[in-house]
Design an enzyme around this catalytic site. Structure first.
Site, PDB file in Angstrom:
ATOM      1  N   SER A  92      14.516   5.709 -13.060  1.00 19.05           N
ATOM      2  CA  SER A  92      12.901   6.560 -13.573  1.00 19.05           C
ATOM      3  C   SER A  92      12.655   8.136 -13.276  1.00 19.05           C
ATOM      4  O   SER A  92      13.326   9.243 -13.966  1.00 19.05           O
ATOM      5  CB  SER A  92      11.431   6.129 -13.534  1.00 19.05           C
ATOM      6  N   HIS A 145      13.266  11.914   3.038  1.00 18.43           N
ATOM      7  CA  HIS A 145      12.071  13.655   3.877  1.00 18.43           C
ATOM      8  C   HIS A 145      12.251  14.327   2.357  1.00 18.43           C
ATOM      9  O   HIS A 145      11.030  14.392   2.597  1.00 18.43           O
ATOM     10  CB  HIS A 145      12.813  13.452   4.824  1.00 18.43           C
ATOM     11  N   HIS A 175      14.668  13.585  11.952  1.00 26.11           N
ATOM     12  CA  HIS A 175      13.374  13.459  12.977  1.00 26.11           C
ATOM     13  C   HIS A 175      12.904  12.136  12.643  1.00 26.11           C
ATOM     14  O   HIS A 175      11.795  11.607  12.947  1.00 26.11           O
ATOM     15  CB  HIS A 175      12.450  14.398  12.521  1.00 26.11           C
ATOM     16  N   HIS A 229       0.971  -0.930  -0.169  1.00 24.78           N
ATOM     17  CA  HIS A 229      -0.029  -0.080  -0.484  1.00 24.78           C
ATOM     18  C   HIS A 229       0.846   1.269  -0.123  1.00 24.78           C
ATOM     19  O   HIS A 229       0.738   1.977  -0.660  1.00 24.78           O
ATOM     20  CB  HIS A 229      -0.927  -0.069   1.197  1.00 24.78           C
TER      21      HIS A 229
END
Lengths: 251, 791, 354
Positions: free
Chosen positions: B375, B459, B508, B282
């Site tokens: 890609s 990130h 983080h 997913h």
């Protein structure tokens, strides 16, 4: 039974306050403008910025406003960082610091003091215990064989301070339980036998990864009688969801 | 033409072969590690079951009564067991429902569903247990393993040689007839195949609509071949949209399957193993196969139009960027239909990802990702070059439309960060394939190295997917309000600032990883700071509406909806850098809530907005406004119903990537102090179950609400109103061309040169397109000699 | 495909008439993508966790072959490209520069990130894991039992330089390679210079010969690089005794024969014998070998890619295909080649000398 620690709650409350203020301001502005600047005459609108196809439109800016909403949020951010700093230092206090003290000698107690205004828990000394993660269960050891850099202890912890048992937990099956004493602080030294895991001590609102080949540490400052679940929160394979344990704190 | 036909057909065969690879696991399965007897059998006592051992299970009814207790007699005959030996044998009984418990000391309980013999009980061939039937309707399966030992525990060969075992499986039914539970793999395969077939039917239908008279293979084949070989940015953009929406649907199906599993506590619709694969796929599908292609689709279509260029700088490379995506997708999905798909989470942490307990499909997941990295890198090169060198005369850097700026910033971030991910992937690929030791802790490998390489990319990646949405929203709000964007220059600097800062905040994601505390503090500070440019943008958008005249169309609604959801996502994001809170939130549903608010409420809503905005330009047809508003209302409301409660669930203690959860129950004592209900220690308070059900219902509704948009698109393609060149009143170059634009998009190519390219004029008074002093110096640096220029 | 053009569209398989601008249909991207997919899939099937299954090897080559077919289609559309239509930039500050030159520079930026990541991995492990020589000299491995005799291996970092920089002969292939690449960067620039000389200032036959020879030399030097690298890695070489020059006999062992392998978890070096007890230290150097081979191997793959390009370019030069109009394509390759050279100039000292 609270789900989060007081330290967390204090920070949470402050952040919620600021979130409501900022959110309220932003959404208020949004709703106001969405209604009051609706088009009244459909497509025939005054072309304030000379919008024409193929022409870069007139600049629409106001330096003072832009500086204002750069500087003010910046100040808020600095403030939020500032109020998060002390808790950060406390959560990762060094052994031997004022907040934690040195390792407890035989018979010594941490004598934890809880500060309700900050959520901090100061202790005079701490006890070293161990948790090991492996696929797919936790194991606790009250008297671990860790070596000098982690512990100088040459005696076993009393059963009152630390004991390991097991309990049937609905859904999770038979899982280990660590029985600790309220008012004592423990330094949890952790390692993994295989892949990375992470014990989440729900009520203490704390977790730290356990890694293979390295030791990590976490403080467990116990203040009240309670029973709380420990869940694995670093994906480790098949039975990651069922890798649980219990922390049972007695007086 | 004949050669073309043969070549086309050969290609079709290749494609079919490739699809065939999906169903076949790539290599023999490796043992999956520790698992119960139920799955592996008594394999400590021998590799395979033996027919000479006959297990028996008596006392079961054909149909049980609710909550009734049945006495079951377990036994076996055959095998080497002999009463004269010290040990004769053992058993393991697993039940899928109800609870089973020992009747005496010869039996012990592993958990409420599984019992086995004790040490005291292993010199018997028969045992007794009690089974309590469930209080609801389930078909119950009993799996019994018995082993017959030859009692040579003290012999030199060891106690398990010569032993034999066998298994027995019995199903009994509930009082009310229930259907067999669906196999999630079957569901998934069916839905994917159905979606794909529907897609093909729609495409064929569209082809037919365009040429009803010449609906035959002679015309169809070149039409398909034209699409497979196209290098035109508009067509490649359309291909990206098709692939992106297709995979958005697939990712959505997986999300629905996940939500069905999480609907009630302790559910078993998906096994742990299936769940692990589904959430991995997913996440991977949604980010790499849905969000990125949709953004690339918009970029491919709109950027050359906005800068007045005839096409991208490197058209064939652009097509290559696209085709690497479906091929990568095939590799990524390898194994999922046979239960061996990747199960590492989309973040693929080491050392799990190189361990043998991870499924074999993981290697293919890594390989597919490597192709996607290639890609994205090629896309980055293409767009940066295009925007740098192919802007029309009159368009300096500070006169580009904001969408183009957002694509430039996004691509700069992407192609500087993704090679780190690519190297990490190659290291994992090599570890799993040829056996290098990059992440082998036993040889000194460091799992944190993967975390650093991954999040150094990971990130910036999430900013890569949100920044183009920022660009779209800027365009749409400005056009809807009939004003130019407020603070164009600060918008550009804010995006660039976000782009730069995004590289230094990735720590983080690693606050609990055992990282150095100083690094943790630095990352906390930088993460907090990134809110400042983002806030500037939000305020600028709000200010754009000031003094404007908001014309409400579907795209306007989506833009305003974006402002709500993205702001909420941004605010919830601010809770994480406060590390003492992060220790609670990390890997909980609070994280899931936050990133779905910014990814769905930000990126996907931004893309929907862009679709409604640019659909008339791309297809020459207007979308139906009423269907659009209906889509917005249903989607926006159900979406919030899904993700808003997740914040609370996270605080309560619902962990991420857990296939199920349990509810705590407080002890209830009666009037005399006796215990009526025993306390059950579970993670979540009882309300959590209700909220999870609510979330699942909203998820299903959200999924269907998006089909309204698909229907709208199809209907409008067939009989939507014809679109003018500039239906909304925008100013950028794409509104100058016809709807749809011609090929080449601008100008014409004659005598080796481009003619009739558009020129941008500026309503502001300053000299456009003069290189600054820096620009002149740079220009001299890059242009080697005058002779080339004169030719 | 739009219907507005009356003339015949060039085939999507190539060759292409560039006076019409860039090709707008091509089978190459699709075929190359499928080829790479098959290659990665079959490679993973051929090897699993270091276990080799030879039956998949032909399919690995099928993957490479399909990619090659795609590359050939691409090339066919570019074949005999004479620079008629070399797209030129229009946007500040890149006005009047070739678009493809800008693209190559941008591409090199991303390549730099690839090598930076590989270097980061190497530095992390090199500084984080103790050096084997240091561990050996400290001596407690004897009492801890990490010896060849006991069969227990300790973890330490064995840089390849310990083997390669141990003697002049051993380092010779690496040193020659360094010079080879540097010289090849020079020859490629010369090829460009001759190709660019304006029409009329040089005889065309001379131009053809010069460009061919310089491109050919670059090709030869690149081949030498790979041959010497393979010698260093797998073959080893023998230096005979030549009394007149004072050269003694040397058997230079390859890394492979010395046991420096990615799965070397029971490795020992002849230097690691304890004088007192005669025990030999045993080490797990998988990480060291992995970082070495993958980093230098990635560089080698880039050299190989360059060789493939150079093969075509040399052939094109032989046919006189380079004129001032399309000489800039040599510059594109030259930029890439200089980058490959630069990476080597960093890899060599960090991995071979230090």
């Amino acid at each position: 039974m609270a789900v989060t620690s007081p330290l967390f709650d204090i920070l949470w409350d402050e952040y919620i306050l600021w979130s409501l203020l900022v959110g309220g301001f932003t959404f208020g502005w949004l709703y106001h403008h969405s209604f009051s600047y609706r088009s009244v005459d459909g497509e025939n609108t005054p072309n304030v910025d000379e919008i024409k196809v193929g022409v870069f439109p007139k600049h629409n800016d106001d330096l003072r406003l832009e500086v204002a909403w750069t500087v003010l949020p910046f100040i808020l951010i600095i403030y939020l960082t500032y109020i998060s700093w002390a808790p950060l230092d406390h959560v990762w206090a060094e052994p031997g610091s004022d907040a934690r003290g040195d390792e407890c000698l035989e018979g010594e107690s941490s004598a934890n003091i809880f500060y309700a205004d900050t959520g901090f828990v100061n202790s005079e000394c701490y006890h070293v215990i161990e948790i090991t993660g492996q696929q797919w269960f936790w194991s606790f050891d009250c008297d671990p064989d860790l070596g000098e850099e982690w512990t100088q202890r040459d005696f076993n912890l009393s059963a009152d301070l630390c004991a390991v048992s097991s309990q049937m937990i609905e859904g999770y099956g038979m899982q280990p339980v660590i029985n600790l004493k309220a008012g004592e602080t423990y330094l949890l030294v952790m390692e993994s036998e295989d892949v990375t895991h992470s014990p989440w001590f729900l009520q203490l609102s704390t977790k730290e990864d356990v890694l293979q080949g390295q030791k990590t540490t976490m403080w467990l400052p116990m203040t009240e009688v309670s029973e709380s679940l420990v869940l694995c929160t670093e994906y480790c394979g098949d039975s990651h969801s069922l890798m649980a344990a219990v922390v049972s704190v007695h007086s | 033409m004949n050669r073309e036909k043969i070549a086309t057909r050969t290609l079709v065969i290749f494609v079919v072969l490739l699809i065939g690879m999906i169903a076949v696991p790539s290599a023999t399965s490796l043992p999956t590690g520790v698992a119960g007897v139920k799955d592996l059998g008594c394999n400590c006592h021998g590799a395979v079951p033996s027919d000479s051992v006959v297990p028996t299970l008596e006392g079961l009814p054909e149909t049980y009564n609710y909550s009734e207790v049945y006495i079951l007699n377990i036994g076996f005959s055959g095998g080497p067991a002999d009463p004269s030996n010290i040990n004769q044998g053992g058993f393991n009984l697993w039940v899928s429902d109800g609870t089973v418990s020992p009747s005496d000391a010869s039996v012990q309980s592993w958990n409420p569903n599984e019992v086995s013999h004790t040490d005291a009980g292993n010199d018997q061939t028969a045992w007794t247990v009690e089974w309590t039937a469930p209080a609801n309707d389930r078909n119950v399966e009993f799996i019994l393993h018995t082993n017959s030992v030859n009692g040579n525990a003290g012999s030199p060969e060891g106690g398990t040689s010569g032993d034999e075992w066998n298994r027995l499986s019995i199903q009994i039914s509930s009082p009310v007839v229930v259907l067999e539970q669906a196999n999630p793999y079957t569901v998934l395969t069916t839905l994917i195949i159905v979606s794909f077939v529907l897609l093909l039917i729609v495409l064929t239908f569209i082809f037919y609509q365009n040429n009803p008279d010449s609906f035959d293979w002679e015309n169809f084949a070149p039409w398909v071949a034209g699409w497979l070989t196209t290098t035109d940015h508009k067509r490649v953009g359309t291909l990206y949209f098709l692939a992106g929406f297709f995979f958005l649907g697939i990712g959505g199906i997986m999300a629905i399957l996940i939500r069905i599993q999480l609907m009630v506590p302790g559910n078993d619709f998906l096994t742990q193993d299936q769940y692990n694969q589904f959430f991995t796929l997913h996440g991977t599908t949604m980010i790499f196969l849905a969000a990125m292609p949709l953004i690339n689709g918009a970029a491919n279509w709109i950027v050359p139009l906005q800068i007045g260029a005839p096409d991208l700088a490197l058209p064939r490379l652009n097509a290559m960027s696209f085709w690497l995506q479906p091929v990568g997708a095939v590799l990524i999905f390898t194994g999922v239909f046979s239960g061996t798909g990747a199960d590492t989470g989309w973040t693929g942490y080491a050392p799990y990802i190189v361990s043998e307990t991870a499924h074999v499909g993981t290697t293919m997941w890594v390989a597919g990702q490597i192709l996607l990295v290639a890609s994205s890198t090629l896309t980055g090169i293409n767009f940066i070059t295009t925007i740098a060198v192919m802007r029309a005369p009159g368009m300096g850097w500070m006169q580009m439309p904001l969408f183009t700026w957002s694509i430039l910033v996004a691509n700069l971030m992407l192609f500087l960060s993704i090679p780190a991910f690519g190297v990490g992937l190659i290291q994992v690929y090599l570890d799993r394939v040829i056996g290098t030791a990059f992440y082998d802790a036993a040889s000194g490998g460091d799992p944190l190295l993967w975390s650093h390489l991954f999040w150094y990319f990971g990130h910036p990646e999430v900013y890569v997917v949100i920044v183009p949405a920022f660009g779209i929203i800027s365009e749409v709000i400005a056009t809807s309000a009939r004003r130019s964007v407020f603070g164009y220059r600060s918008m550009v600097y804010a995006m660039a600032g976000i782009g730069v800062v995004s590289f230094i905040v990735y720590g983080h994601h690693m606050f609990t990883s055992g990282m150095d505390p100083t690094l943790r503090f630095v990352t906390m500070l930088t993460t907090m700071l990134v809110a400042v440019p983002t806030g500037i943008k939000i305020f600028n958008w709000l200010m754009t509406m000031n003094g404007g005249s908001l014309v409400y169309r579907t795209h306007t609604l989506w833009a305003l909806g974006f402002l709500v959801t993205f702001t909420l996502g941004g605010i919830s994001g601010m809770f994480f850098p406060s590390m003492a809170m992060d220790l609670h939130f990390h890997e909980s549903y609070f994280v899931v809530a936050h990133f779905h608010y910014v990814l769905v409420g930000g990126t996907v809503f931004g893309l929907f907005c862009g679709v409604y905005y640019w659909f008339p330009k791309m297809t020459g047809r207007m979308l139906d406004e009423r269907l659009g508003v209906l889509h917005f209302l249903t989607a926006f409301i159900t979406y919030n119903g899904i993700f808003w409660p997740m914040h609370r669930l996270g605080v309560w203690g619902m962990a991420r990537r857990h296939h199920t959860y349990f509810i705590s129950v407080d002890e209830v004592r009666g009037v005399d102090g006796e215990v009526i209900t025993e306390a059950v220690i579970g993670a979540l308070p009882p309300e959590a179950a209700g909220w999870n059900m609510f979330i699942t219902v909203c998820a299903i509704l959200f999924f269907f609400s998006n089909l309204i948009m698909i229907a709208n698109i199809i209907i409008s393609l067939v009989r939507g109103k014809k679109a003018p060149a500039d239906p909304w009143g925008g100013w950028s170059f794409e509104w100058m061309t016809s709807s749809p634009p011609p090929t080449p998009s601008f100008g014409r190519f004659e005598n080796g040169e481009w003619h009739d390219l558009p020129t941008l004029t500026d309503a502001n008074e300053h000299i456009a397109n003069e290189p600054s002093r820096v620009g002149t110096w740079f220009n001299k640096l890059m242009v080697a000699d005058k002779e080339e220029v004169e030719n | 495909m739009s219907e507005h053009d009356e003339h015949h569209h060039p085939s999507a398989w190539g060759p292409h008439d560039w006076s019409h601008g860039a090709p707008h249909n091509s089978w190459a991207p699709l075929i190359m993508s499928i080829g790479f997919g098959i290659f990665l899939f079959m490679l993973a099937a051929a090897f699993t966790n270091g276990v080799f299954d030879a039956s998949y090897v032909p399919l690995v080559f099928v993957g490479l072959l399909v990619s090659l077919v795609g590359l050939i289609v691409w090339w066919r559309q570019d074949m005999s490209f004479d620079g008629t239509y070399e797209p030129i930039a229009t946007g500040t500050p890149f006005k009047n520069i070739q678009i493809r030159k800008v693209a190559i520079w941008v591409f090199l930026m991303s390549e730099m990130m690839v090598f930076t990541s590989l270097f980061s991995t190497y530095i992390r492990y090199r500084t984080g894991i103790e050096n084997c020589q240091t561990v050996f000299e400290r001596g407690d491995w004897v009492s801890q039992g990490y010896t060849l005799e006991a069969g227990e291996a300790l973890i330490c970092f064995e840089p390849a330089s310990h083997l390669i920089a141990s003697s002049m002969w051993h380092i010779a292939p690496g040193a020659i390679n360094t010079f080879a690449l540097i010289i090849s960067s020079f020859t490629i620039v010369q090829a460009l210079r001759w190709a660019k000389k304006p029409l009329g200032t040089v005889d065309e036959e001379v131009r053809r010969k010069r460009v061919f020879r310089y491109l050919g030399s670059t090709w030869v030097l690149a081949i030498i690089f790979l041959i010497l690298k393979m010698t260093e890695w797998f073959i080893g070489f023998y230096v005979p005794e030549i009394e007149i020059l004072g050269i003694h006999e040397h058997h230079i062992h390859s890394l492979y024969s010395e046991g420096y392998l990615i799965n070397a978890d029971h490795y020992h070096h002849h230097d690691w014998v304890d004088e007192a007890t005669g025990a030999t230290m045993l080490a797990d150097i998988s990480v060291s070998a992995s970082t070495f081979y993958v980093t230098t191997g990635t560089h080698g793959v880039h050299v190989l890619g360059g060789i493939i390009g150079l093969t075509y370019m040399t052939f094109k030069a032989w046919t006189g295909g380079y004129t001032p109009k399309n000489a800039v394509s040599i510059e594109y390759f030259g930029l890439y080649w200089h980058f490959v050279d630069l990476v080597w100039v960093l890899v060599f000292p960090f991995f071979y000398l230090y």
